[in-house]
Scaffold this motif. Structure first.
Motif, PDB file in Angstrom:
ATOM      1  N   PHE A  84     -11.691  16.854  -9.695  1.00 13.51           N
ATOM      2  CA  PHE A  84     -12.233  17.985  -8.947  1.00 13.51           C
ATOM      3  C   PHE A  84     -13.187  17.404  -7.912  1.00 13.51           C
ATOM      4  CE2 PHE A  84     -10.985  19.512 -13.046  1.00 13.51           C
ATOM      5  CZ  PHE A  84     -10.407  20.750 -12.801  1.00 13.51           C
ATOM      6  N   TYR A  85     -13.020  17.784  -6.668  1.00 17.08           N
ATOM      7  CA  TYR A  85     -13.877  17.182  -5.648  1.00 17.08           C
ATOM      8  C   TYR A  85     -14.026  18.083  -4.439  1.00 17.08           C
ATOM      9  CZ  TYR A  85      -9.364  15.920  -3.546  1.00 17.08           C
ATOM     10  OH  TYR A  85      -8.099  15.959  -3.015  1.00 17.08           O
ATOM     11  N   GLU A  86     -15.107  17.815  -3.736  1.00 16.43           N
ATOM     12  CA  GLU A  86     -15.308  18.378  -2.418  1.00 16.43           C
ATOM     13  C   GLU A  86     -14.999  17.300  -1.389  1.00 16.43           C
ATOM     14  OE1 GLU A  86     -19.174  20.275  -0.272  1.00 16.43           O
ATOM     15  OE2 GLU A  86     -18.737  20.870  -2.333  1.00 16.43           O
ATOM     16  N   GLN A  87     -15.332  16.071  -1.736  1.00 13.01           N
ATOM     17  CA  GLN A  87     -14.985  14.909  -0.927  1.00 13.01           C
ATOM     18  C   GLN A  87     -14.219  13.945  -1.828  1.00 13.01           C
ATOM     19  OE1 GLN A  87     -18.651  13.339   0.697  1.00 13.01           O
ATOM     20  NE2 GLN A  87     -18.952  15.097   2.056  1.00 13.01           N
ATOM     21  N   ASN A  88     -12.976  13.691  -1.454  1.00  9.98           N
ATOM     22  CA  ASN A  88     -12.146  12.804  -2.266  1.00  9.98           C
ATOM     23  C   ASN A  88     -12.607  11.370  -2.062  1.00  9.98           C
ATOM     24  OD1 ASN A  88     -10.128  11.760  -3.865  1.00  9.98           O
ATOM     25  ND2 ASN A  88      -8.600  11.780  -2.233  1.00  9.98           N
ATOM     26  N   PRO A 315       4.713  -0.646  14.212  1.00  6.10           N
ATOM     27  CA  PRO A 315       4.335   0.755  14.435  1.00  6.10           C
ATOM     28  C   PRO A 315       3.374   1.245  13.350  1.00  6.10           C
ATOM     29  CG  PRO A 315       6.547   0.618  13.504  1.00  6.10           C
ATOM     30  CD  PRO A 315       6.139  -0.800  13.824  1.00  6.10           C
ATOM     31  N   VAL A 316       2.674   2.326  13.649  1.00  8.58           N
ATOM     32  CA  VAL A 316       1.819   2.966  12.646  1.00  8.58           C
ATOM     33  C   VAL A 316       2.734   3.755  11.706  1.00  8.58           C
ATOM     34  CG1 VAL A 316      -0.004   4.655  12.235  1.00  8.58           C
ATOM     35  CG2 VAL A 316      -0.129   3.120  14.220  1.00  8.58           C
ATOM     36  N   THR A 317       2.788   3.323  10.463  1.00  7.13           N
ATOM     37  CA  THR A 317       3.720   3.937   9.500  1.00  7.13           C
ATOM     38  C   THR A 317       2.953   4.396   8.271  1.00  7.13           C
ATOM     39  OG1 THR A 317       5.410   2.366  10.266  1.00  7.13           O
ATOM     40  CG2 THR A 317       5.870   3.605   8.222  1.00  7.13           C
ATOM     41  N   PRO A 318       2.567   5.651   8.218  1.00  2.13           N
ATOM     42  CA  PRO A 318       1.842   6.134   7.038  1.00  2.13           C
ATOM     43  C   PRO A 318       2.761   6.192   5.814  1.00  2.13           C
ATOM     44  CG  PRO A 318       1.661   7.672   8.897  1.00  2.13           C
ATOM     45  CD  PRO A 318       2.740   6.701   9.224  1.00  2.13           C
ATOM     46  N   ASN A 319       2.141   6.045   4.668  1.00  2.00           N
ATOM     47  CA  ASN A 319       2.815   6.301   3.382  1.00  2.00           C
ATOM     48  C   ASN A 319       1.897   7.262   2.627  1.00  2.00           C
ATOM     49  OD1 ASN A 319       4.274   6.263   0.997  1.00  2.00           O
ATOM     50  ND2 ASN A 319       3.435   4.302   0.329  1.00  2.00           N
ATOM     51  N   LEU A 320       1.959   8.504   3.049  1.00  2.00           N
ATOM     52  CA  LEU A 320       0.972   9.482   2.609  1.00  2.00           C
ATOM     53  C   LEU A 320       1.115   9.817   1.124  1.00  2.00           C
ATOM     54  CD1 LEU A 320       1.064  11.963   5.630  1.00  2.00           C
ATOM     55  CD2 LEU A 320      -0.554  10.093   5.212  1.00  2.00           C
ATOM     56  N   GLN A 321      -0.014   9.848   0.464  1.00  6.81           N
ATOM     57  CA  GLN A 321      -0.082  10.262  -0.934  1.00  6.81           C
ATOM     58  C   GLN A 321      -0.953  11.510  -1.019  1.00  6.81           C
ATOM     59  OE1 GLN A 321       1.711   8.453  -3.318  1.00  6.81           O
ATOM     60  NE2 GLN A 321       2.438   7.435  -1.436  1.00  6.81           N
ATOM     61  N   THR A 322      -0.389  12.542  -1.584  1.00  4.31           N
ATOM     62  CA  THR A 322      -1.142  13.788  -1.712  1.00  4.31           C
ATOM     63  C   THR A 322      -1.942  13.763  -3.008  1.00  4.31           C
ATOM     64  OG1 THR A 322       0.529  15.023  -0.503  1.00  4.31           O
ATOM     65  CG2 THR A 322      -0.999  16.296  -1.868  1.00  4.31           C
ATOM     66  N   THR A 323      -3.219  13.880  -2.874  1.00  4.13           N
ATOM     67  CA  THR A 323      -4.092  13.932  -4.044  1.00  4.13           C
ATOM     68  C   THR A 323      -4.308  15.388  -4.410  1.00  4.13           C
ATOM     69  OG1 THR A 323      -5.215  11.907  -3.363  1.00  4.13           O
ATOM     70  CG2 THR A 323      -6.336  13.283  -4.986  1.00  4.13           C
ATOM     71  N   ALA A 329      -2.740  19.081 -11.287  1.00  6.93           N
ATOM     72  CA  ALA A 329      -2.370  17.666 -11.333  1.00  6.93           C
ATOM     73  C   ALA A 329      -2.068  17.206 -12.755  1.00  6.93           C
ATOM     74  CB  ALA A 329      -3.492  16.813 -10.740  1.00  6.93           C
ATOM     75  N   ALA A 330      -2.548  17.942 -13.754  1.00  5.43           N
ATOM     76  CA  ALA A 330      -2.335  17.551 -15.150  1.00  5.43           C
ATOM     77  C   ALA A 330      -0.961  17.948 -15.663  1.00  5.43           C
ATOM     78  CB  ALA A 330      -3.419  18.165 -16.038  1.00  5.43           C
ATOM     79  N   LYS A 331      -0.221  18.711 -14.875  1.00  2.00           N
ATOM     80  CA  LYS A 331       1.158  19.103 -15.199  1.00  2.00           C
ATOM     81  C   LYS A 331       1.244  19.742 -16.585  1.00  2.00           C
ATOM     82  CE  LYS A 331       3.013  15.683 -12.000  1.00  2.00           C
ATOM     83  NZ  LYS A 331       3.863  14.485 -11.796  1.00  2.00           N
ATOM     84  N   ASP A 332       2.004  19.121 -17.511  1.00  2.00           N
ATOM     85  CA  ASP A 332       2.183  19.733 -18.834  1.00  2.00           C
ATOM     86  C   ASP A 332       0.890  19.811 -19.632  1.00  2.00           C
ATOM     87  OD1 ASP A 332       4.882  20.312 -18.620  1.00  2.00           O
ATOM     88  OD2 ASP A 332       5.499  18.334 -19.304  1.00  2.00           O
TER      89      ASP A 332
END
Length: 863
Positions: A84-88, A315-323, A329-332
């Protein structure tokens, strides 16, 4: 590269910076500041003291950091459930940052970082001039000055509560006040920044300042700190970035929201309204800044020409990860996470007020280690999904399972049939919910709980034992019971008899048998000898409250009627019912359910977790004897289908409420499991719906069995203690003498004494007709619940002894009773295979034969 200690040159640089401030002030006054000072009425000589009058001390606070919730794999290894965050932000140490990344930052931002005293005089003067003239709102500050600026922004932001209605506006003002002030205010900001920077250089090492800068800086949006940035943009860590990635990240800190690369549609528009820095243009603005960083690294000799050329061409190639923050996020494991979240939001261990608790959860950088045990949780989730559908046509079906460690109250698992969703579009009809079916309303659960059915009978059983009754006491549990029940010192009159499951007629039997077969009328017979209010008080002592947190002894509709109190129409959460049965398994000691084992603050120090307690609420003797009775449920009784039969002894109880809710609670000496399957809302009959070949009202059996089997495999279990001899004694009661009473009078007397009566054939007697001439057994001490046979007088006087006369009918009677009657008439009796308790099947001479006294009557019996 980082260093471990301050150099002499650095210390001298700090002193020179302090001395040089007078020069700076003079330059500013004579070159550009005069108009501003004139307006303020400040003379040139006074300007020299302006700097000295500014605040001189800044204590950087710990930056906002995510709070992380952890479960455990059962082998002592924690794993992340949710953040839980306001700033990751993920704070790291210098060894966790690639040297290439450090070189990139220093080359582009402050190549003399390790040699200056915290202030770049010429660049600061230039920036101050630009601030004043409005040609720029920023300048080439040192890393120390930038750290000061970011620390001031952070402190300002920390003063804005997360739930402030003007949150966004106030956060923007924090940034503008610390970073974008223009004119005279901008000059004063630069001077203040310089003064703080010199103080910071005196108190912290260069490495500490650099690390603070890298951990506190914004990298676009809610991404803060170099570690979170490496993960967000490239799916890696700060320790593993390559050269191109390092240069990109180093460039971002200059203008993070302009240069971020997670906006494929662009971060700014040109004068013609065309989006720029897009995926389509190869994030051109960011690439320009990245290439500048690479050029600086090459110029400073930190990379070779070949490395530079290759990097520039990349080139600039992002590999974005969604937090994903929050319990999704805890799924099951999301429903367990929701329970933990509720504890954080409501318990004063996390702050004195709701606002403070929210701030600590979203900004405090806490590490919260929970009781979730994957050895129990994973099988529970698998069983739940395999057996209870997330949604069904025609019914809003719900399923929940929870397992609790009996000796501690630690919740080991929470599983649910639905898919977790906090979206406004979430629908139970589509199998989505954020509600924790296993929990009460204070823990993100149902607002009312779910009806417990006969699992509530536990409290009648415990009160029965606590009042000194025996589980082997025999009662008349036949259907049709009504009348007065003791209630809070008064009475409750039941006028309409309550039925048994399947409309069964009930029986005269022991309390232990009533428990095994969950006989409604048997428990009503028990309640007639108890106080209904005491039963509810027993439930409260074992930690049970209504799902809406109401008091089970006071709230609700007719809370103390026999139906709710004895048979379980009351609504409670499965976790509370599990806690009650765990009390029996824990030798009478109730442990409040808890989910948090340990809390570690951002400073690495442990914080006291929420307080819970274990309290002896019933005696070990009562608990052991209740367990003895509840074993019968799982060993041939109504709960046998949920017994894992894995070598671990279990107790338990089933419950069905109005055909729309089912529960089952079972327990070893180590772990207690409770499951519920029913209508989340509505009252559809569960018998009319099936899933995977099993009717919904029967799913609780295999579901509970799967969960308890997993708990037994992980925690084992011992044999339950032997029951208390006094509470298992055979109970004898005083049987009144009702001979001479009318049949109606006799039946009432016997009923009030706890006996049932049946009327047999009339007998000749000197007593008036229809009065009781004989009772069997006769008055005296007999087993409670014994059925008494009453034989009314026929109104005919019996023959005198020795007179003979008409031979009475002895068939159907017990041999001993028939012999007494025949001998009283003067007849001799011969035994043809009869014993005292045998039923007479034939007689010779037959009934009605005229025979003188002394005649032998032969009685034959079927053994």
């Amino acid at each position: 590269m980082p260093q471990t200690k301050r150099t002499l040159k650095g210390v001298l640089g700090g002193l020179l910076g302090l001395v040089g401030l007078s020069v700076v002030a003079g330059v500013l006054v004579t070159a550009t500041v005069t108009p501003a000072i004139a307006v303020a009425g400040v003379t040139g000589s006074q300007a020299l003291t302006l700097f000295d009058n500014l605040p001189s001390y800044l204590k950087p606070t710990a930056p906002m950091a995510p709070t992380t919730i952890y479960g455990n794999d059962g082998n002592g290894k924690p794993f992340k459930l949710a953040t839980f965050y306001e700033q990751n932000r993920t704070p790291v140490t210098l060894p966790q940052i690639s040297p290439t990344l450090v070189d990139a930052v220093l080359s582009s931002e402050d190549k003399n970082f390790y040699s200056h005293g915290g202030v770049n005089l010429l660049s600061t003067v230039k920036a101050a001039v630009e601030n004043f003239t409005g040609t720029s709102s920023r300048g080439a500050s040192t890393i120390t000055q930038q750290y000061v600026k970011n620390a001031l922004i952070q402190q300002c932001e920390q003063g804005v509560p997360p739930n402030d209605p003007d949150y966004e506006e106030k956060m923007r003002e924090c940034y503008e006040d610390a970073a974008e002030a223009k004119g005279a205010a901008g000059i004063e900001r630069k001077l203040q920044e310089m003064r703080y920077a010199i103080q910071i250089e005196k108190e912290y090492s260069k490495n500490e300042i650099l690390l603070g800068y890298l951990n506190v800086s914004n990298f676009g949006g809610t991404t803060y700190g170099i570690e979170a940035a490496a993960n967000r943009y490239f799916g890696t860590t700060a320790a593993k970035v390559n050269l191109v990635q390092a240069a990109t990240l180093a460039g971002l800190v200059q203008e993070p929201n302009l240069l971020r690369i997670d906006r494929p549609d662009g971060t700014w528009t040109d004068k013609d309204g065309v989006a720029r820095n897009t995926a389509e243009d190869g994030y051109a603005t960011t690439k320009d800044r990245r290439d500048y960083v690479l050029g600086q690294m090459f110029e400073n000799g930190q990379i070779t020409r070949a490395q530079y050329d290759e990097a520039i061409a990349t080139p600039v190639t992002p590999n974005l990860q969604t937090t994903t923050q929050g319990c999704a996020a805890a799924k099951d494991n999301a429903y367990f996470c929701q329970y933990v979240k509720a504890v954080i939001e409501n318990d004063e261990a996390f702050g004195a007020t709701p606002a403070e608790r929210m701030e600590n959860m979203r900004r405090g950088g806490l590490k919260i280690y929970t009781s979730l045990d994957l050895r129990v949780q994973n099988p529970a989730v698998e069983a739940m999904h395999a057996r209870v559908p997330a949604s069904m046509e025609g019914i809003l079906v719900g399923g929940a399972g929870v397992s609790i460690e009996a000796s501690t109250g630690r919740i080991l698992a929470i599983a649910q049939n639905t898919a977790f969703s906090e979206s406004s579009d979430a629908s139970l009809a589509n199998g989505q919910s954020s509600q924790v079916f296993a929990a009460d309303s204070a823990h993100n659960g149902s607002t009312g709980g779910f009806e417990t059915g006969s699992t509530w009978k536990l409290f009648t059983l415990l009160q029965w034992l606590e009042d000194g009754h025996s589980v082997n006491e025999v009662l008349d549990g036949r259907a049709g019971l009504r009348g007065d029940f003791p209630q809070c010192g008064g009475t409750y009159t039941l006028t309409k008899p309550i039925e048994n499951f399947g409309n069964g007629g009930g029986s005269v039997s022991s309390v232990r048998r009533f428990t095994a077969v969950s006989l409604n009328t048997g428990f009503l017979a028990m309640a007639k000898q108890l106080d209904l209010c005491d039963i509810n008080k027993m439930a409260k002592r074992l930690g049970v409250h209504y799902g809406d947190m109401g008091d089970v002894t006071k709230d609700g509709e007719a809370p103390n009627d026999p139906f709710g109190t004895v048979l379980g129409s009351k609504s409670a959460a499965p976790i509370q019912m599990a806690g009650a049965y765990a009390t029996v398994a824990n030798k009478g000691k109730f442990c409040e359910p808890r989910v948090i084992d340990k809390i570690v603050g951002q400073d690495g120090k442990e914080i006291d977790p929420p307080k819970t307690s274990c309290t002896q609420v019933i005696t070990p003797e009562v608990a052991a004897t209740a367990a003895y009775a509840l074993r019968g449920v799982m060993e041939g009784g109504t709960g046998a289908g949920a017994n894992p039969y894995d070598g671990v002894q279990v107790i338990g109880k089933t419950g069905t409420a109005e055909k729309s809710h089912t529960m089952l609670v079972e327990s070893s000496t180590k772990v207690t499991t409770a499951v519920w399957v029913g209508n989340v809302t509505g009252r559809e009959d569960l018998r009319f719906f099936s899933a995977h070949g099993t009717r919904l009202n029967d799913i609780r059996y295999p579901l509970a069995r799967d969960l308890q089997r997993a708990a037994n495999a992980a925690y084992g279990g011992d044999r339950f203690p032997d029951p208390d001899p006094n509470l298992t004694r055979r109970v004898l009661k005083e049987l009144p003498d009702v001979v001479g009473k009318t049949v109606d009078e006799a039946q009432k007397i016997l009923k009030d004494a706890g006996f049932s009566a049946q009327v047999g054939d009339p007998v000749d007697s000197t007593l008036p007709k229809d009065t009781v001439a004989e009772q069997d057994p006769g008055a005296g001490r007999v087993a409670g619940g014994t059925t008494i046979t009453l034989r009314p007088s026929s109104g005919k006087s019996p023959a005198k002894p020795g007179d003979g006369g008409t031979v009475p009918d002895a068939t159907g009677a017990k041999f001993a009773a028939a012999k007494v009657v025949l001998e009283s008439r003067g007849y001799k009796v011969e035994n043809d295979g009869c014993r005292g308790g045998s039923d007479v099947s034939e007689q010779d001479p037959p009934a009605g034969t005229t025979a003188p006294a002394g005649t032998t009557v032969t009685l034959s019996c079927e053994d």
